[in-house]
Design a protein around this motif. Structure first.
Motif: not given
Length: 428
Positions: A342-362
């Protein structure tokens, strides 16, 4: 918030891909762009020409914010399985709002109509499939012929005939079908491909096919290569070659493939996904009388079995992927989200995903045991979509695929020190 999702292989990243990203962003005007990409083995049934981390780095330099890996067990399936895994990953990310894919026809309405028929299979269509199966056609060909029959009296039949013969349109139909299967709210649209056909083997100018570009790389025609890919892609490919990590070709798998196809007994072969209609006999006989992979494929091939289908089937033999396993993988869908970079924006999006997804993020593969134990604690929940056995099996295939791929590096020192579990994600 608008999040653009792309389904890619970038094998390798070229000017056509750059055009696709640019046009897709014009259509969606996204806040973030996420791509799900095949790992070290691609849908053609071959190893990627450079590894997934190098391809991730190039993608992040050319407009992708967050790069996810498509689990291996979906990346080497046919169009239906590939689409099921890709759409499933983007759908289960819980952030993607739009998906834009490439298409030869650019006709989203007709592709959507075909996707509806393939998913819900009206009675007349089922009748045509049964008829063509009885004639001795394989299921994919019987389905294609059934579509011809279904639309025979339709004024759109000519364009439909063309659509179901083209690689990207076929994939697009499967993306649309699987979006209905997942009942996703993601909006799908397409961009008409510019210039070279997907399977075009010859150089056709600034925008050439990935097939042609791989041939240029293997021929070491770097002056021509520079004309067909962005500078970032060109420099990274040269670096991978200089470091002894590329280029990787199908022929690099000669010893592994000939060994496995020669020693696997018939009773085991017939369980492998893709081994049907007497294919096991052709594989056994051809393996014994072939000295290289071109010869092996030529000896196995018939009108019914294309080169691509044979290559995918051979990979299933290498990895012992059975019919039973594929049915379960496709029933449960992707069991995790694997981040490659990820880049800087991608890191922001990843942080948002962590609060929404039911799948584990590896993000750290070495932590998979901890993740597995967390899944097992939650398995009593009725709302669970992640199953510990499926998670572990899918993840283990990703690890095996990367470890085998590392054996193909030109410089064997790279193979010796390779460990997929300790590989760090790419951050730009």
């Amino acid at each position: 918030m608008k999040v653009l999702g792309l389904i890619v292989e970038y094998n390798p990243f070229h000017n056509g891909h750059k055009y696709h990203i640019k046009q897709a962003k014009k259509i969606v005007n996204p806040d973030y762009t996420v791509a799900v990409m095949s790992g070290n083995f691609v849908q053609r049934g071959e190893p990627a020409i450079i590894d997934k981390y190098a391809r991730t780095e190039i993608a992040l330099q050319n407009g992708i914010d967050l790069l996810l890996e498509l689990p291996f067990v979906y990346s080497i399936q046919d169009a239906g399985g590939f689409a099921l895994g890709s759409i499933g990953t983007l759908h289960r990310s819980k952030v993607v709002t739009d998906i834009i894919f490439g298409s030869e026809s650019g006709d989203i309405e007709i592709m959507n109509e075909i996707a509806h028929i393939l998913l819900y299979q009206p009675g007349k269509f089922k009748k045509y499939i049964k008829y063509h199966l009885k004639e001795g056609h394989s299921y994919p060909n019987a389905r294609k012929k059934a579509l011809y029959d279904y639309f025979e009296k339709d004024d759109k039949k000519d364009i439909i005939y063309k659509i179901i013969e083209k690689s990207n349109d076929i994939l697009g139909i499967e993306y649309l079908k699987n979006s209905k299967l997942y009942n996703t709210n993601i909006h799908l649209n397409c961009i008409k491909r510019k210039s070279a056909d997907y399977n075009e083997e010859n150089y056709t100018g600034e925008i050439s096919s990935a097939t042609a570009i791989r041939k240029i790389i293997l021929d070491e025609n770097y002056k021509l290569l520079e004309k067909t890919i962005p500078e970032t892609s060109y420099q990274k490919i040269l670096q991978e070659i200089n470091d002894g990590k590329g280029p990787i070709s199908y022929e690099n798998m000669r010893d592994i493939i000939l060994y496995k196809t020669r020693i696997t007994p018939k009773e085991e072969l017939i369980k492998i996904y893709g081994v049907k209609e007497g294919l096991e006999k052709r594989i056994i006989e051809s393996a014994q009388r072939s000295s290289d992979l071109s010869e092996l494929l030529a000896n196995i091939k018939t009108k019914r079995f294309t080169y691509t289908r044979i290559k995918r089937t051979i990979l299933n033999i290498i990895f012992d992927i059975t019919d039973e396993k594929i049915q379960k993988f496709n029933e449960y869908g992707p069991q995790y989200i694997r981040v490659l970079g990820f880049n800087k924006k991608g890191k922001e999006l990843l942080n948002q995903m962590k609060n929404k997804v039911k799948l584990p993020i590896i993000t750290t593969p070495s932590r998979y045991i901890k993740i597995l134990n967390e899944i097992r604690k939650k398995e009593l929940s009725e709302d669970i979509i992640v199953h510990s056995d499926m998670f572990l099996e899918q993840f283990n295939y990703d690890i095996k695929a990367s470890e085998i791929y590392s054996l193909l590096y030109q410089n064997k020192e790279n193979s010796k020190k390779y460990n997929e579990l300790t590989r760090q994600i790419i951050i730009k």
